[in-house]
Write a protein that holds these residues in place. Structure first.
Motif, short mmCIF file in Angstrom:
data_model
loop_
_atom_site.label_atom_id
_atom_site.label_comp_id
_atom_site.label_asym_id
_atom_site.label_seq_id
_atom_site.Cartn_x
_atom_site.Cartn_y
_atom_site.Cartn_z
N ILE A 125 0.75 -1.54 0.05
CA ILE A 125 0.07 0.40 -0.18
C ILE A 125 1.23 1.12 -0.28
CG2 ILE A 125 -1.53 1.40 1.07
CD1 ILE A 125 -2.97 -1.28 2.82
N LEU A 126 0.72 2.18 -1.02
CA LEU A 126 0.83 3.45 -0.78
C LEU A 126 0.17 4.80 -0.56
CD1 LEU A 126 4.04 4.50 -2.24
CD2 LEU A 126 2.86 4.97 -4.17
N ASP A 127 1.30 5.27 0.07
CA ASP A 127 0.47 6.44 1.45
C ASP A 127 1.34 7.36 0.65
OD1 ASP A 127 -1.76 5.76 3.13
OD2 ASP A 127 -0.18 5.37 4.49
N GLU A 128 0.54 8.49 0.04
CA GLU A 128 0.45 9.40 -1.02
C GLU A 128 0.09 10.45 -0.51
OE1 GLU A 128 3.12 10.27 -3.11
OE2 GLU A 128 4.59 8.76 -2.95
N PRO A 129 -0.08 11.67 0.86
CA PRO A 129 -0.77 12.33 1.65
C PRO A 129 -1.28 13.36 0.49
CG PRO A 129 0.59 11.56 3.20
CD PRO A 129 1.21 10.58 1.48
N PRO A 130 -2.72 13.61 -0.05
CA PRO A 130 -3.74 13.40 1.04
C PRO A 130 -3.92 11.86 0.46
CG PRO A 130 -4.39 14.29 -0.49
CD PRO A 130 -3.21 14.25 -0.74
N PHE A 131 -3.33 10.65 0.21
CA PHE A 131 -4.55 9.84 -0.65
C PHE A 131 -3.37 8.62 -0.18
CE2 PHE A 131 -4.66 12.64 -4.12
CZ PHE A 131 -5.65 13.48 -4.26
N THR A 132 -4.31 7.76 -0.12
CA THR A 132 -3.85 5.90 0.79
C THR A 132 -3.77 5.65 -0.94
OG1 THR A 132 -3.74 6.04 2.35
CG2 THR A 132 -3.75 4.19 1.71
N LEU A 133 -3.14 4.87 -1.75
CA LEU A 133 -3.26 4.24 -2.87
C LEU A 133 -2.86 2.61 -2.28
CD1 LEU A 133 -0.56 6.67 -4.94
CD2 LEU A 133 -2.76 6.66 -5.02
N SER A 134 -3.83 2.11 -3.02
CA SER A 134 -3.68 0.83 -3.23
C SER A 134 -4.75 -0.30 -4.27
CB SER A 134 -4.92 -0.33 -2.12
OG SER A 134 -6.26 0.18 -2.53
N HIS A 135 -4.59 -1.06 -4.71
CA HIS A 135 -4.92 -2.39 -5.83
C HIS A 135 -6.53 -2.76 -5.05
CE1 HIS A 135 -6.43 -5.01 -8.76
NE2 HIS A 135 -6.31 -5.39 -8.08
N PHE A 136 -6.33 -3.06 -4.29
CA PHE A 136 -7.70 -3.37 -3.52
C PHE A 136 -8.41 -2.18 -2.85
CE2 PHE A 136 -5.62 -7.12 -3.34
CZ PHE A 136 -6.75 -8.18 -4.24
N PRO A 137 -10.00 -2.12 -2.66
CA PRO A 137 -10.62 -0.58 -2.40
C PRO A 137 -10.14 -1.27 -0.67
CG PRO A 137 -11.57 -1.67 -4.15
CD PRO A 137 -10.98 -2.83 -3.48
N LEU A 138 -9.86 -0.35 -0.02
CA LEU A 138 -9.55 -0.18 1.68
C LEU A 138 -11.00 -0.32 2.51
CD1 LEU A 138 -5.87 1.14 1.50
CD2 LEU A 138 -6.71 -1.20 1.52
N ALA A 139 -11.64 -0.88 3.27
CA ALA A 139 -12.62 0.09 3.82
C ALA A 139 -12.03 1.14 5.04
CB ALA A 139 -13.51 -1.43 5.13
N HIS A 141 -8.95 3.85 5.79
CA HIS A 141 -7.59 4.16 5.56
C HIS A 141 -7.63 5.12 6.41
CE1 HIS A 141 -10.58 5.13 2.74
NE2 HIS A 141 -10.77 4.11 2.31
N ALA A 142 -6.47 6.12 6.83
CA ALA A 142 -6.35 7.69 6.78
C ALA A 142 -6.51 8.01 5.62
CB ALA A 142 -4.49 7.55 6.95
N HIS A 143 -6.34 7.89 4.97
CA HIS A 143 -6.24 9.61 3.71
C HIS A 143 -7.58 8.53 2.83
CE1 HIS A 143 -3.03 10.71 5.35
NE2 HIS A 143 -2.07 9.76 5.22
N TYR A 144 -7.68 9.24 1.84
CA TYR A 144 -8.61 9.59 0.49
C TYR A 144 -8.39 8.24 -0.15
CZ TYR A 144 -12.62 9.83 -2.87
OH TYR A 144 -13.22 9.53 -4.03
N ASN A 145 -8.53 6.65 -0.23
CA ASN A 145 -8.01 5.37 -0.31
C ASN A 145 -8.36 5.78 -2.80
OD1 ASN A 145 -9.25 2.29 -1.17
ND2 ASN A 145 -7.26 3.08 -1.38
N ILE A 146 -7.08 5.87 -3.14
CA ILE A 146 -7.50 5.57 -4.36
C ILE A 146 -7.06 4.01 -5.04
CG2 ILE A 146 -7.14 6.35 -7.23
CD1 ILE A 146 -8.06 8.84 -5.63
#
Length: 210
Positions: A125-139, A141-146
């Motif tokens: 998982i890659l945290d790139e504030p203000p986003f959390t980047l992932s493959h699967f949708p995350l339930a 997460h600290a930031h907005y999930n892409i």
């Protein structure tokens, strides 16, 4: 189609990718490189042009935009090793000035040492504030999930019982999902919730649906 998300500028591209302008970064999900080769080895006649289209689309995006970084949101390579892995790495080497990051997906199952020997930087998982980047949708997460994985599409209905299924970007209050970038991936119809922003992808443009 340019949108503002978390005070950041996202250009939604008809090639089914996102240009994150503040970061000069290209976000793409679900390329499934090597899938056509995998099917052909199993005796299923899939045209090789579909694989070539993936490389051409990605290369054109890098060349036509000011891209310093490409972030693959999982399922970059479809399955076990085949000749397309070397083709992919040769293409990445054509852009020595670009950083390539891979957030691992469920189809990224090559031996880890193969990823380490490539240009790719690997993340779960890659945290790139203000986003959390992932493959699967995350339930949670600290930031907005892409993310990717879902291959989202919607069905548009017209007169005379016409139905057209189109890939789409979808953004809810805390999550955004990219359509699959790959030319041979398929789509899954989603049902947007109230308040979701949906952007359908046509051949040459991205259009706001709601």
């Amino acid at each position: 189609m340019v949108i503002n998300l978390q005070h950041q500028t996202f250009d939604l591209l008809p090639e089914k990718a996102i240009l994150w302008k503040e970061k000069s970064s290209l976000l793409v999900a679900d390329l499934h490189i090597g899938k056509t080769t995998h099917f052909r080895k199993s005796g299923i006649g899939i045209p090789p042009d579909m694989e070539r289209q993936n490389y051409e689309n990605l290369s054109t995006l890098i060349l036509n935009h000011e891209v310093d970084r490409v972030i693959f949101l999982g399922d970059l390579f479809h399955s076990v090793h085949n000749a397309q892995w070397e083709v992919l790495n040769n293409m990445l080497d054509m852009f020595p000035e670009v950083t390539f990051d891979l957030v691992m997906g469920n189809h990224d199952i090559l031996p880890y040492k193969m990823y380490l020997s490539s240009r790719l930087k690997i993340y779960d998982i890659l945290d790139e504030p203000p986003f959390t980047l992932s493959h699967f949708p995350l339930a949670n997460h600290a930031h907005y999930n892409i993310c990717g994985h879902l291959h989202p599409a919607v069905v548009l209905k017209g007169t005379g019982k016409q139905r057209l299924k189109l890939p789409c970007f979808i953004f809810s209050e805390r999550q955004g999902v990219l359509p699959s970038f790959g030319a041979f991936t398929g789509n899954a119809v989603i049902r947007p919730n109230n308040g979701d922003r949906v952007y359908v992808v046509t051949q040459d443009r991205v259009i706001s649906l709601k």
